[in-house]
Design an enzyme around this catalytic site. Sequence first.
Site, short mmCIF file in Angstrom:
data_model
loop_
_atom_site.label_atom_id
_atom_site.label_comp_id
_atom_site.label_asym_id
_atom_site.label_seq_id
_atom_site.Cartn_x
_atom_site.Cartn_y
_atom_site.Cartn_z
N ASN A 1 0.88 -1.17 0.00
CA ASN A 1 0.00 0.00 0.00
C ASN A 1 0.92 1.23 0.00
O ASN A 1 1.43 1.62 1.04
CB ASN A 1 -0.88 -0.05 1.26
CG ASN A 1 -1.86 1.09 1.32
OD1 ASN A 1 -1.83 2.01 0.48
ND2 ASN A 1 -2.73 1.06 2.31
N ARG B 1 -2.50 -2.24 -3.50
CA ARG B 1 -3.73 -1.47 -3.29
C ARG B 1 -3.68 -0.22 -4.17
O ARG B 1 -2.72 0.56 -4.09
CB ARG B 1 -3.84 -1.06 -1.83
CG ARG B 1 -5.04 -0.18 -1.60
CD ARG B 1 -5.06 0.41 -0.22
NE ARG B 1 -6.22 1.29 -0.13
CZ ARG B 1 -6.25 2.42 0.56
NH1 ARG B 1 -5.19 2.80 1.23
NH2 ARG B 1 -7.32 3.15 0.60
N HIS C 1 -12.75 2.85 -0.11
CA HIS C 1 -12.81 1.82 0.95
C HIS C 1 -13.53 0.56 0.45
O HIS C 1 -14.05 -0.22 1.25
CB HIS C 1 -13.60 2.29 2.20
CG HIS C 1 -12.92 3.33 3.02
ND1 HIS C 1 -13.64 4.24 3.76
CD2 HIS C 1 -11.63 3.61 3.26
CE1 HIS C 1 -12.82 5.03 4.41
NE2 HIS C 1 -11.58 4.67 4.12
N HIS D 1 -17.78 1.90 7.53
CA HIS D 1 -16.34 1.94 7.83
C HIS D 1 -16.09 3.26 8.56
O HIS D 1 -16.08 4.33 7.95
CB HIS D 1 -15.54 1.85 6.51
CG HIS D 1 -14.05 1.87 6.70
ND1 HIS D 1 -13.25 0.79 6.41
CD2 HIS D 1 -13.23 2.82 7.17
CE1 HIS D 1 -12.00 1.09 6.69
NE2 HIS D 1 -11.96 2.32 7.15
N GLY E 1 -13.51 5.10 10.69
CA GLY E 1 -12.15 5.26 11.25
C GLY E 1 -11.81 6.72 11.18
O GLY E 1 -12.65 7.58 11.44
N GLY F 1 -10.84 7.99 8.29
CA GLY F 1 -11.69 8.18 7.11
C GLY F 1 -12.97 7.39 7.35
O GLY F 1 -12.93 6.33 7.97
N ARG G 1 -11.71 15.47 7.56
CA ARG G 1 -12.45 15.82 6.33
C ARG G 1 -13.88 16.22 6.68
O ARG G 1 -14.49 15.63 7.56
CB ARG G 1 -12.48 14.62 5.38
CG ARG G 1 -11.16 14.39 4.70
CD ARG G 1 -11.18 13.09 3.90
NE ARG G 1 -10.39 12.07 4.56
CZ ARG G 1 -10.32 10.80 4.19
NH1 ARG G 1 -11.01 10.38 3.15
NH2 ARG G 1 -9.57 9.94 4.84
N ASN H 1 -14.35 -0.15 18.07
CA ASN H 1 -13.93 0.05 19.46
C ASN H 1 -14.72 1.03 20.31
O ASN H 1 -14.59 1.01 21.53
CB ASN H 1 -12.47 0.56 19.47
CG ASN H 1 -11.54 -0.40 18.80
OD1 ASN H 1 -11.48 -1.56 19.16
ND2 ASN H 1 -10.81 0.06 17.79
N GLU I 1 -8.34 -5.42 5.01
CA GLU I 1 -8.18 -5.12 3.58
C GLU I 1 -6.99 -5.87 3.00
O GLU I 1 -7.02 -6.32 1.85
CB GLU I 1 -8.01 -3.60 3.39
CG GLU I 1 -9.30 -2.85 3.66
CD GLU I 1 -9.08 -1.38 3.99
OE1 GLU I 1 -8.62 -1.10 5.12
OE2 GLU I 1 -9.35 -0.52 3.15
P1 AMP Z 1 -8.65 3.93 11.90
O1 AMP Z 1 -8.56 4.99 10.83
O2 AMP Z 1 -9.48 2.75 11.49
O3 AMP Z 1 -7.32 3.54 12.46
O4 AMP Z 1 -9.46 4.59 13.14
C1 AMP Z 1 -8.94 5.69 13.85
C2 AMP Z 1 -10.03 6.25 14.73
O5 AMP Z 1 -10.51 5.22 15.63
C3 AMP Z 1 -9.55 7.39 15.62
O6 AMP Z 1 -10.49 8.44 15.62
C4 AMP Z 1 -9.49 6.76 17.00
O7 AMP Z 1 -9.73 7.70 18.01
C5 AMP Z 1 -10.61 5.76 16.93
N1 AMP Z 1 -10.42 4.73 17.95
C6 AMP Z 1 -9.50 3.74 17.98
N2 AMP Z 1 -9.61 3.01 19.12
C7 AMP Z 1 -10.63 3.54 19.84
C8 AMP Z 1 -11.24 3.26 21.10
N3 AMP Z 1 -10.82 2.25 21.86
N4 AMP Z 1 -12.27 4.06 21.50
C9 AMP Z 1 -12.69 5.08 20.73
N5 AMP Z 1 -12.17 5.39 19.53
C10 AMP Z 1 -11.15 4.64 19.09
#
Ligand code: AMP
Length: 404
Positions: free
Chosen positions: A7, A90, A179, A207, A209, A211, A240, A334, A383
Amino acid sequence: MNVLVINAGSSSLKYQLVNVEQHRLLAKGICERVGSAESFHKHGLDENEVVIDAKMADHDDAMALVLESLVEGPAKAIDSLDQIDAVGHRIVQGGKYFDRSVLIDDDVIAKIDELAELAPLHNKAALMGIHACLKHMPGVPMVAVFDTSFFQTLPPKAYMYPLPYELYEKYAIRKYGAHGTSHRYISERAAAVLDEPLEDLKLITCHLGNGCSISAIDHGVAVDTSMGLTPLDGLMMGTRCGAIDPAIVPFVMEHENLTPAEVNDLMNKKSGLLGISGISNDLRSVRDASEAGNERAQLAYDMYSNSVKKYIGSYIAVMGGVDAIVLTAGVGENCEKMRRMIFAGLQPLGIILDEEKNRQRGFEREISAESSQVKIIIIPTNEEYMIARDTFEILHEGTDAALA
Ligand code: AMP
């Protein structure tokens, strides 16, 4: 079969070595700040991870280091490079050309290059990764897996923008989504968890995260998704803005005296959770600040959950119902508090979260109440495994080889 999954970003090169038949991760790492004096390389699984300061002028240098660390040193994963059977790349933008993953040849490389106009940073970076592999692993087959191909099934009424039609004809301006590999993976896994054929299900996949994107998958076919021409559209995200009134863009440019590139930067890097809270793009920090009484952090948190809720409602309408809502990525997997807020008040739609199950931790799991007509399922996304699996399948087309 061992597949090296690559990636490549504009200044980074992320990789995983995956044994596909055993569904096993053999090695992973990332080269960061490639091209700068502060470049470094992280390599190894979890507690065996090592961080090495390493001079990498470009992706060629980075690839040489990656290959070296796979076969040498304390965190080596294989004895020789001959044990890498194929590479899966990717690629962010596959445009109208690619509705599935493909074996990379000169024509595919030319098309990825042509599509760089739609995703300049990403596709150019992926090409650097491809060329580095061609140089260091000549003869090893390579497969391109596109973030957009899963959404090539969208009907025109979902992918067209109500702009003058000539813009679509001239520049191919339309929704492509992003995604896709993640949405495809979690939809398949959700069907497995429900023990029902994907073709019998109406799913909304989220999804969430840094993003964020959300998709409507009707009987195994993607019919709508929140990201658009670029990954800026749709949900509010870490930095964003997602969908906003388009008239805001010329207004801000005029009043703040910004160029197109500057306003693009503002919407991509300074907005979302960060822009509203003024604290962070990381939901954990925003949650902590809101719990400590910070009003803007609370507002950011509320806006994020509201943004997801609105898409869930609209995709139920698009599909005329939903059997399961699937959540993945950092927040989806999470954050129990965010999940509680997203599903609060959706009981009239037959969507009821089980508070106790929502608190529990685990891998793939259902968190809806027994009485909920709609299942809520958490699926950690993978992924890289999907890219490795596509690579395996393309290279075994026409043979009897199949994955369990
Ligand atoms: P990612 O892009 O999938 O790595 O997700 C990142 C986002 O997930 C960030 O905003 C983190 O704050 C959130 N995140 C990861 N672990 C936790 C958790 N245990 N509780 C709340 N938010 C989380």
